[in-house]
Motif scaffolding. Sequence first.
Motif, mmCIF file in Angstrom:
data_model
loop_
_atom_site.group_PDB
_atom_site.id
_atom_site.type_symbol
_atom_site.label_atom_id
_atom_site.label_comp_id
_atom_site.label_asym_id
_atom_site.label_seq_id
_atom_site.Cartn_x
_atom_site.Cartn_y
_atom_site.Cartn_z
ATOM 1 N N GLN A 9 1.070 12.150 3.820
ATOM 2 C CA GLN A 9 0.598 11.804 2.481
ATOM 3 C C GLN A 9 1.749 11.366 1.573
ATOM 4 O O GLN A 9 1.643 10.366 0.871
ATOM 5 C CB GLN A 9 -0.149 12.982 1.858
ATOM 6 C CG GLN A 9 -0.771 12.662 0.515
ATOM 7 C CD GLN A 9 -1.598 13.819 -0.033
ATOM 8 O OE1 GLN A 9 -1.635 14.899 0.531
ATOM 9 N NE2 GLN A 9 -2.253 13.586 -1.143
ATOM 10 N N ALA A 10 2.850 12.081 1.613
ATOM 11 C CA ALA A 10 4.019 11.701 0.806
ATOM 12 C C ALA A 10 4.593 10.370 1.288
ATOM 13 O O ALA A 10 5.000 9.532 0.480
ATOM 14 C CB ALA A 10 5.076 12.796 0.868
ATOM 15 N N ALA A 11 4.600 10.167 2.593
ATOM 16 C CA ALA A 11 5.123 8.920 3.154
ATOM 17 C C ALA A 11 4.281 7.724 2.721
ATOM 18 O O ALA A 11 4.816 6.658 2.418
ATOM 19 C CB ALA A 11 5.183 9.017 4.682
ATOM 20 N N VAL A 12 2.967 7.896 2.682
ATOM 21 C CA VAL A 12 2.083 6.813 2.222
ATOM 22 C C VAL A 12 2.393 6.471 0.768
ATOM 23 O O VAL A 12 2.490 5.295 0.406
ATOM 24 C CB VAL A 12 0.596 7.186 2.410
ATOM 25 C CG1 VAL A 12 -0.313 6.213 1.668
ATOM 26 C CG2 VAL A 12 0.232 7.221 3.886
ATOM 27 N N LYS A 13 2.580 7.473 -0.064
ATOM 28 C CA LYS A 13 2.905 7.230 -1.478
ATOM 29 C C LYS A 13 4.219 6.466 -1.623
ATOM 30 O O LYS A 13 4.321 5.545 -2.428
ATOM 31 C CB LYS A 13 2.964 8.553 -2.248
ATOM 32 C CG LYS A 13 1.614 9.187 -2.453
ATOM 33 C CD LYS A 13 1.731 10.507 -3.183
ATOM 34 C CE LYS A 13 0.369 11.154 -3.347
ATOM 35 N NZ LYS A 13 0.439 12.465 -3.993
ATOM 36 N N VAL A 14 5.224 6.849 -0.828
ATOM 37 C CA VAL A 14 6.517 6.156 -0.881
ATOM 38 C C VAL A 14 6.353 4.712 -0.425
ATOM 39 O O VAL A 14 6.873 3.784 -1.055
ATOM 40 C CB VAL A 14 7.577 6.891 -0.025
ATOM 41 C CG1 VAL A 14 8.826 6.038 0.159
ATOM 42 C CG2 VAL A 14 7.939 8.216 -0.673
ATOM 43 N N ALA A 15 5.622 4.492 0.667
ATOM 44 C CA ALA A 15 5.424 3.128 1.183
ATOM 45 C C ALA A 15 4.695 2.262 0.152
ATOM 46 O O ALA A 15 5.077 1.106 -0.068
ATOM 47 C CB ALA A 15 4.654 3.163 2.499
ATOM 48 N N LEU A 16 3.673 2.806 -0.479
ATOM 49 C CA LEU A 16 2.937 2.041 -1.495
ATOM 50 C C LEU A 16 3.844 1.702 -2.676
ATOM 51 O O LEU A 16 3.849 0.567 -3.153
ATOM 52 C CB LEU A 16 1.707 2.813 -1.966
ATOM 53 C CG LEU A 16 0.585 2.969 -0.946
ATOM 54 C CD1 LEU A 16 -0.489 3.914 -1.478
ATOM 55 C CD2 LEU A 16 -0.028 1.634 -0.581
ATOM 56 N N ALA A 17 4.624 2.672 -3.120
ATOM 57 C CA ALA A 17 5.527 2.445 -4.252
ATOM 58 C C ALA A 17 6.640 1.464 -3.890
ATOM 59 O O ALA A 17 7.038 0.638 -4.719
ATOM 60 C CB ALA A 17 6.129 3.772 -4.714
ATOM 61 N N ALA A 18 7.127 1.552 -2.665
ATOM 62 C CA ALA A 18 8.263 0.739 -2.259
ATOM 63 C C ALA A 18 7.903 -0.717 -2.002
ATOM 64 O O ALA A 18 8.695 -1.610 -2.305
ATOM 65 C CB ALA A 18 8.902 1.332 -0.994
ATOM 66 N N PHE A 36 1.277 -4.208 8.266
ATOM 67 C CA PHE A 36 2.553 -4.139 8.965
ATOM 68 C C PHE A 36 3.704 -3.863 7.995
ATOM 69 O O PHE A 36 4.621 -3.111 8.317
ATOM 70 C CB PHE A 36 2.812 -5.418 9.763
ATOM 71 C CG PHE A 36 2.136 -5.427 11.095
ATOM 72 C CD1 PHE A 36 2.792 -4.971 12.231
ATOM 73 C CD2 PHE A 36 0.831 -5.878 11.224
ATOM 74 C CE1 PHE A 36 2.165 -4.967 13.464
ATOM 75 C CE2 PHE A 36 0.196 -5.885 12.449
ATOM 76 C CZ PHE A 36 0.859 -5.431 13.575
ATOM 77 N N GLY A 37 3.674 -4.459 6.812
ATOM 78 C CA GLY A 37 4.717 -4.201 5.819
ATOM 79 C C GLY A 37 4.787 -2.730 5.442
ATOM 80 O O GLY A 37 5.865 -2.120 5.434
ATOM 81 N N TYR A 38 3.644 -2.146 5.149
ATOM 82 C CA TYR A 38 3.603 -0.716 4.820
ATOM 83 C C TYR A 38 3.984 0.145 6.022
ATOM 84 O O TYR A 38 4.669 1.155 5.881
ATOM 85 C CB TYR A 38 2.208 -0.305 4.348
ATOM 86 C CG TYR A 38 1.824 -0.775 2.977
ATOM 87 C CD1 TYR A 38 2.716 -0.751 1.912
ATOM 88 C CD2 TYR A 38 0.527 -1.224 2.725
ATOM 89 C CE1 TYR A 38 2.337 -1.168 0.645
ATOM 90 C CE2 TYR A 38 0.140 -1.644 1.461
ATOM 91 C CZ TYR A 38 1.049 -1.611 0.424
ATOM 92 O OH TYR A 38 0.671 -2.015 -0.821
#
Length: 173
Positions: free
Chosen positions: A96-105, A79-81
């Motif tokens: 794919q870019a959104a997943v990378k941003v969510a993981l980094a953030a 839920f956080g991601y």
Amino acid sequence: MDHSAHHTGTAHDQAARRAHAGRTGHERGGVTWGAAAKATLHCLTGCAIGEILGMVIGTALMWGNAPTMVLAIALAFLFGYSFTLFAVRKAGLDFQAAVKVALAADTVSIAVMELVDNGIIALVPGALDAHLADALFWTALLGGFAVAFVITTPVNKWMIGRGKGHAVVHAYH
């Protein structure tokens, strides 16, 4: 502001991101406590939904403590991601870019929050054995969130001040 300019990676776009960060108080080293608290609250919202859902499911199914906590933590991360993923997808990023941003953030913030929250629950006598109808269940869970918020906010302030964590998301607002 046209958010499509943020996604090409040119020097002009990078300058626009830095200018946007300056307007929101997220430039390196200049993050406010309010911005850190807002980022932490955003993280807490996703974590709380996932954690409560996991605890309720595990408790209702009479699972043991370990599987219930694993489910709760997994759902907290999910839920956080997903909250961040939804926001940056809405801003125009591909999946794919959104997943990378969510993981980094969110990874560090969620991890700290879950460590503290679950640590509190584990340390409160009887909390792990409490049932949904018990005040102790809800007191330990919500108290854990409150302590996790207090501890995670300075972590987020430190990370945002260095251009990490939730600062990554603000390039897409």
